[in-house]
Design an enzyme around this catalytic site. Sequence first.
Site, PDB file in Angstrom:
ATOM      1  N   HIS A 156      -5.033  21.090 -14.950  1.00  0.00           N
ATOM      2  CA  HIS A 156      -4.058  20.202 -15.601  1.00  0.00           C
ATOM      3  C   HIS A 156      -2.765  20.129 -14.789  1.00  0.00           C
ATOM      4  O   HIS A 156      -1.702  19.873 -15.346  1.00  0.00           O
ATOM      5  CB  HIS A 156      -3.723  20.658 -17.031  1.00  0.00           C
ATOM      6  CG  HIS A 156      -4.919  21.002 -17.857  1.00  0.00           C
ATOM      7  ND1 HIS A 156      -5.545  20.087 -18.671  1.00  0.00           N
ATOM      8  CD2 HIS A 156      -5.634  22.152 -17.967  1.00  0.00           C
ATOM      9  CE1 HIS A 156      -6.585  20.669 -19.263  1.00  0.00           C
ATOM     10  NE2 HIS A 156      -6.660  21.921 -18.845  1.00  0.00           N
ATOM     11  N   SER A 277      11.379   5.825   6.712  1.00  0.00           N
ATOM     12  CA  SER A 277      11.753   4.744   5.802  1.00  0.00           C
ATOM     13  C   SER A 277      12.705   3.816   6.530  1.00  0.00           C
ATOM     14  O   SER A 277      13.473   4.250   7.392  1.00  0.00           O
ATOM     15  CB  SER A 277      12.451   5.346   4.578  1.00  0.00           C
ATOM     16  OG  SER A 277      13.361   4.421   4.013  1.00  0.00           O
ATOM     17  N   LYS A 283      13.811  10.325   5.259  1.00  0.00           N
ATOM     18  CA  LYS A 283      12.449  10.303   4.741  1.00  0.00           C
ATOM     19  C   LYS A 283      11.374  10.572   5.780  1.00  0.00           C
ATOM     20  O   LYS A 283      11.457  10.150   6.925  1.00  0.00           O
ATOM     21  CB  LYS A 283      12.169   8.930   4.107  1.00  0.00           C
ATOM     22  CG  LYS A 283      12.964   8.692   2.861  1.00  0.00           C
ATOM     23  CD  LYS A 283      12.298   9.277   1.640  1.00  0.00           C
ATOM     24  CE  LYS A 283      11.299   8.263   1.105  1.00  0.00           C
ATOM     25  NZ  LYS A 283      10.657   8.757  -0.108  1.00  0.00           N
ATOM     26  N   GLU A 290      -1.585   8.384   1.834  1.00  0.00           N
ATOM     27  CA  GLU A 290      -1.529   7.392   0.754  1.00  0.00           C
ATOM     28  C   GLU A 290      -2.521   6.261   0.998  1.00  0.00           C
ATOM     29  O   GLU A 290      -3.159   5.762   0.066  1.00  0.00           O
ATOM     30  CB  GLU A 290      -0.105   6.824   0.637  1.00  0.00           C
ATOM     31  CG  GLU A 290       0.880   7.831   0.088  1.00  0.00           C
ATOM     32  CD  GLU A 290       2.314   7.330   0.193  1.00  0.00           C
ATOM     33  OE1 GLU A 290       2.878   6.982  -0.843  1.00  0.00           O
ATOM     34  OE2 GLU A 290       2.857   7.277   1.307  1.00  0.00           O
TER      35      GLU A 290
END
Length: 459
Positions: A156, A277, A283, A290
């Site tokens: 979980h 970024s 970043k 992804e």
Amino acid sequence: MAKAWGGRFHQATDTRVEAFTESISFDRRLYAVDIRGSMAHATMLASVGLITAEERDQICSHLDQIGEEIAAGQFTFRQDLEDIHMHIENSLITRIGDVGRKLHTGRSRNDQVSTDLKLYTRDAIDDLDRLLADVQRAFLDRCEADAGVILPGYTHLQRAQPVLAAHYWLAYVEKFQRDRERLSDCRRRVNVSPLGAAALAGTSLPIDRQMTARLLGFEAVAANSLDVSSDRDYLAEFVFCLSLISVHLSTWAEEWILWFTTEFGFLRLPDAYTTGSSIMPQKRNPDVLELIRGRTARVTAAVPQLLMLLKGLPMAYNRDLQEDKLGVFAALDALRPCLELAPSMIAGAELQRQRIEARLEDGFLDATALMEYLIKRGVPMRTGHETVGRLVAHCEARGCRLADLPLSELQEACGLIREDVREVLGAANANRALQSFGSGGPQSVEAQVETWRGRLAGA
Ligand code: ARG
């Protein structure tokens, strides 16, 4: 443009219909397997006396040339020639006339296209198997690099029990092993020859289907020509295999994306696999992971796409089947680069040992070990569960860990607790205590690593 063949027709095809019905834009990638299939077919035709040995040689050497021209990008594709099968046959006829006109004896494009797809799928399976083995080896190699590192195991997404990092890596090895097994099982059904089933009914000509099967490395010959003409089960199975591989990759990507966050801080990814970024200078984004996660959409889409295509088709070949290739090719094209990139990402990532260790005692990873200690002392499991639950609540209220409690407080909760309880408290002890087969403790993990070293050595 006149019909490529067609004594039957009086009118040329509407060019919009040509554009609508063509598949050459996407089936040209089958050219090499189409030529392989045609060569086997010609060899068989000569062996049963339907063409001469000279005709066979002429056909094969020109097919070879056509293949080379296509590979070199020197071949002209035309919409009016519809698909790859007609392009190659037409080119052969242009080169050698009547001899070329004999190639299609005793076969139809229906068994031909399925033969091509099976050869193509079989090659793809073998290729994927190699790529999956590379991914497995990359994870296995990490086991050594990360030896002794303990990670929180989650359920979980909540801290649960401490496992060795290698246990995580080997969990992926297991998943990809099942993927390889599924592919190899799928391969058995792929590897049955459709060739010679002709359009739907077989042929009155004395062809030898066993021979073409043998020449093409098929293990068996499909026994019912009607079935062959309509069967795309093997593609449905194949894209399902691809889908599950992509789901496994996506699971891995998601986990590492989380671990790469400042919140987790478990993992450092190599610069080569992260991007910046356009506005935020600090970043480092895990875009590759992804996109691996994102590609799952394209891969899994092929399953419903194909099933919808097949649903409700009457026997035998129907033109709908031409669309079978689109999803399969899209899924393969989406998946292959993920598998190609994965091993170097897996090898290049580094666990942030200090950050992991600094927070390893958070989250009561040793609570289950304490409960099992109580069970070993004779406490019924449910009672032990309650006792430890109360101790955890007590610790939470005090802002401390189980290992911080003095023996007296532990004994207050359960009189059977002794000084040796210290041997199971703390994440490292709780990990060491894990001893069942397949567990995340040291002996089990060492045994798993051993087993995989052997299994993947030659794979
Ligand atoms: N391009 C077709 C396909 O991919 C080949 C088979 C065509 N057969 C036919 N009878 N029209 O399915």
